[in-house]
Design an enzyme around this catalytic site. Structure first.
Site, PDB file in Angstrom:
ATOM      1  N   SER A 169     -49.627  -1.917  25.736  1.00  0.00           N
ATOM      2  CA  SER A 169     -48.378  -1.697  25.061  1.00  0.00           C
ATOM      3  C   SER A 169     -48.399  -1.817  23.801  1.00  0.00           C
ATOM      4  O   SER A 169     -47.900  -1.554  22.625  1.00  0.00           O
ATOM      5  CB  SER A 169     -47.288  -2.207  25.686  1.00  0.00           C
ATOM      6  N   ASP A 204     -39.800  -8.333  20.724  1.00  0.00           N
ATOM      7  CA  ASP A 204     -39.268  -8.433  22.063  1.00  0.00           C
ATOM      8  C   ASP A 204     -39.845  -9.567  22.924  1.00  0.00           C
ATOM      9  O   ASP A 204     -40.798 -10.173  22.327  1.00  0.00           O
ATOM     10  CB  ASP A 204     -38.920  -7.150  22.829  1.00  0.00           C
ATOM     11  N   HIS A 216     -43.788  -8.455  22.746  1.00  0.00           N
ATOM     12  CA  HIS A 216     -44.486  -7.750  21.914  1.00  0.00           C
ATOM     13  C   HIS A 216     -44.389  -8.236  20.106  1.00  0.00           C
ATOM     14  O   HIS A 216     -43.099  -8.496  19.858  1.00  0.00           O
ATOM     15  CB  HIS A 216     -44.262  -6.329  21.749  1.00  0.00           C
TER      16      HIS A 216
END
Ligand SMILES: *[C@@H]1O[C@H](CO)[C@@H](O)[C@H](O)[C@H]1NC(C)=O
Ligand SMILES: *[C@@H]1O[C@H](CO)[C@@H](O)[C@H](O)[C@H]1NC(C)=O
Ligand SMILES: *[C@@H]1O[C@H](CO)[C@@H](O)[C@H](O)[C@H]1NC(C)=O
Ligand SMILES: *[C@@H]1O[C@H](CO)[C@@H](O)[C@H](O)[C@H]1NC(C)=O
Ligand SMILES: *[C@@H]1O[C@H](CO)[C@@H](O)[C@H](O)[C@H]1NC(C)=O
Ligand SMILES: *[C@@H]1O[C@H](CO)[C@@H](O)[C@H](O)[C@H]1NC(C)=O
Ligand SMILES: *[C@@H]1O[C@H](CO)[C@@H](O)[C@H](O)[C@H]1NC(C)=O
Length: 392
Positions: free
Chosen positions: A67, A356, A359
Site C-alpha cells: 500500500s 492514517d 501510512h
C-alpha cells in the site's frame, strides 16, 4: 493470464519528429524534407550512440509492492477490503480525487518518480491498463505500477483482514506479461534493452511483519530467514525476466505507526515489530550484496526506511509538529476504516508524519523521496542513491 493489447502504442521518437515538423512549418517543403532527413539521420546516430553507452539510456519505471506505493490497483479487485477510493483519501491530490492511494495526496511511488524526472506521478496501475487496454496509448513504455495494498512477500498471509489482494508472486507474473508485450512491440533486442535499462522500485515486507506480530507462526529467526529467502527468489525471477536496476525500499519501523502504538497501550512504539523491521533491513542488505555478486549486471540501491523514519520521529524537523498520531481517522485500532468523510481530519495535513493509522502523509513521502533519490548518507540509502542507480 493477463492480456494487454499495445497495438496502438506510439513510441517517443515519433513525438520528437512531430515537434521538429511544427518548428519547421515556415520552411519550404524541400527544406522541410531535407531537415527531416537530417533529423532522421541524427536520430539514428543518437539511438546507436545511446545503445552503446547504456549509461545514458533510461528506460521505464516499474513499481511493485504494498500500500505504501499502490496507486489504485485495489480499486479493480473484487472482495478486496483494503480499498481507499473514498474521501478523505486524496484530499490533497490534484482535484482532490481519491485515486486509491493510501495517502492524502501523492505517495512515495509518485514522489520518487517525480524527483527522478520525466514523471508527474507514478505510472498507472497494471489493472487500469488491462481494463482500458483497447485505448492503451504508450503508457506501457513509461512503466507500470503493480503494487497492491495489503500485499506481502509470502502469498496469502493476512487475507483474513485485507481480502483479495495481489501478492508479490502474482505481481511478478503480471510484469512477465508486460515484459512479453514490450518485447513483442519493440522486437527482442530493443525490448530486452529497454527492460534492462528500466528501474524497478520495490516496497514490501511491512504486511509480512504485521501478520507475524499478530499470529507468531514461528520463531523470529525462522520468519526473517523465510521472508528474506522468498524475497530473494522473487528478485531472481525479476532478474530472469531482464530486470537489472533494483531500487528497494526497506521496511519502516512498523511498530511506530499509529495503529501499532494503539496496540501497545502505552502509546510507545511496538518493540517486537520494530525489532523485526530493523532485522529485516540487515538481512536485506546481506541478500542484495549476495545477489549483486552472483548475478551479472545486478545493480541496486537500498533505502533504510527504518532509519529514515526513526530519525524523523526522534528528531522531528521543524515542519513536522506531529510524528505520532494519524491525521485522518479517529485514532482507533481499526485505522483504515476510520479515515473517512465525517471522521476526524487534522487541521494541518502537512505537519503530520502519518496520514492514517498505517501510512505516511504526502509531506513525509516527499521528504523520504528526497533522501532516497538524492541522499548521500549511507545510513539512509546504500550503496548508491536512486538517481545514481537510474543512470547506472
Ligand atoms: C500480451 O501478453 C500476453 C501474455 O503473454 C498475451 O496473451 C497477449 O497476447 C499479449 N498481447 C500482445 C498484443 O502482444
Ligand atoms: C478509454 O477507456 C476508458 C475505459 O473503458 C473509457 O472511459 C474512455 O472513454 C476511453 N477513452 C477513449 C478515448 O476511448
Ligand atoms: C516460508 O514459509 C511458508 C509458509 O509460511 C512456506 O510455504 C515456504 O516454503 C517458506 N519458504 C522458505 C523459502 O523458507
Ligand atoms: C550471503 O552470503 C553469505 C556468505 O555466503 C551468507 O553467509 C549469508 O547468509 C548470505 N545472506 C543472505 C541473506 O542470503
Ligand atoms: C542508522 O543505521 C545505523 C547502522 O546502519 C545505526 O548505527 C544508526 O544508529 C541508525 N540511525 C538511526 C537514526 O536509526
Ligand atoms: C470520529 O469522531 C467524530 C467526532 O467525534 C465523529 O463525529 C465520527 O462519527 C467518528 N467517526 C468514526 C468513523 O468513528
Ligand atoms: C546521490 O545523488 C546526487 C545527485 O544526483 C549525486 O550527486 C551523488 O553523487 C549521489 N550520491 C551517491 C552516494 O550516489
Amino acid at each position: 493470464m493477463y492480456v494487454l493489447d499495445p497495438t496502438s502504442i506510439s513510441t517517443c521518437p515519433l513525438h520528437s519528429s512531430t515537434t521538429q515538423i511544427n518548428m519547421a512549418t515556415s520552411l519550404t517543403i524541400q527544406k522541410l524534407m531535407l531537415l527531416l532527413e537530417i533529423c532522421l539521420v541524427l536520430f539514428s546516430v543518437t539511438t546507436i550512440a545511446t545503445k552503446d553507452a547504456s549509461s545514458e539510456t533510461v528506460g521505464p519505471i516499474f513499481i511493485l509492492g504494498d500500500s505504501i506505493v499502490d496507486v489504485g490497483t485495489n480499486n479493480y479487485l473484487k472482495n478486496c477490503k483494503a480499498q481507499v477510493n473514498r474521501p478523505y483519501y486524496g484530499v490533497d491530490y490534484p482535484g482532490s480525487i481519491a485515486t486509491g492511494r493510501f495517502s492524502n495526496g501523492f505517495n512515495p511511488a509518485d514522489t520518487i518518480v517525480q524527483l527522478l524526472g520525466g514523471y508527474e506521478e507514478s505510472p498507472p496501475p497494471f489493472l487500469a491498463l488491462l481494463a482500458h487496454s483497447s485505448n492503451l496509448t504508450g503508457d506501457l513504455l513509461k512503466g507500470v505500477n503493480f503494487a497492491s495494498g495489503g500485499a506481502a512477500i509470502i502469498t496469502g498471509i493476512g487475507t483474513d483482514l485485507v481480502g483479495n489482494v495481489i501478492f508479490m508472486d502474482e505481481q511478478i507474473q503480471q510484469f512477465a506479461t508486460v515484459q512479453g508485450n514490450i518485447t513483442t512491440l519493440l522486437g527482442a533486442s530493443k525490448g530486452q534493452l529497454l527492460i534492462q535499462n528500466s528501474m524497478y522500485i520495490i516496497c514490501v515486507g511491512s504486511n509480512d511483519i504485521m501478520n507475524y506480530v499478530l499470529y507468531h507462526p514461528t520463531t523470529p529467526e525462522v520468519f526473517i530467514a523465510n521472508i528474506t529467502a522468498t524475497f530473494g527468489i522473487q528478485l531472481e525471477n525479476l532478474y530472469k525476466l531482464g530486470a537489472r536496476k533494483f531500487g528497494i525500499m526497506g521496511v519502516p519501523p512498523v511498530g511506530c505507526c499509529p495503529v501499532s502504538r494503539a496496540y501497545t497501550g502505552s502509546g510507545d512504539c511496538g518493540p517486537i515489530s520494530n525489532g523485526l523491521s530493523a532485522t529485516f533491513y540487515t538481512a536485506l542488505k546481506s541478500l542484495l550484496k549476495n545477489l549483486s555478486s552472483t548475478l551479472e549486471g545486478f545493480k541496486y540501491s537500498l533505502a533504510n526506511s527504518y532509519n529514515m523514519t526513526m530519525s524523523v520521529i526522534e528528531n522531528p524537523p521543524p515542519e513536522f509538529k506531529d510524528v505520532k498520531t494519524a491525521c485522518c481517522g479517529n485514532h482507533s485500532i481499526d485505522g483504515i476504516k476510520d479515515c473517512k468523510e465525517g471522521g476526524y481530519l487534522c487541521g494541518n495535513r502537512d505537519n503530520h508524519l502519518f496520514w492514517d493509522a498505517f501510512h505516511p502523509s504526502q509531506a513525509a513521502s516527499k521528504l523520504s523521496a528526497k533522501e532516497m533519490v538524492f541522499g548521500e548518507d549511507p545510513n539512509f540509502v546504500t550503496p548508491i542513491n536512486f538517481s545514481t542507480l537510474r543512470k547506472a
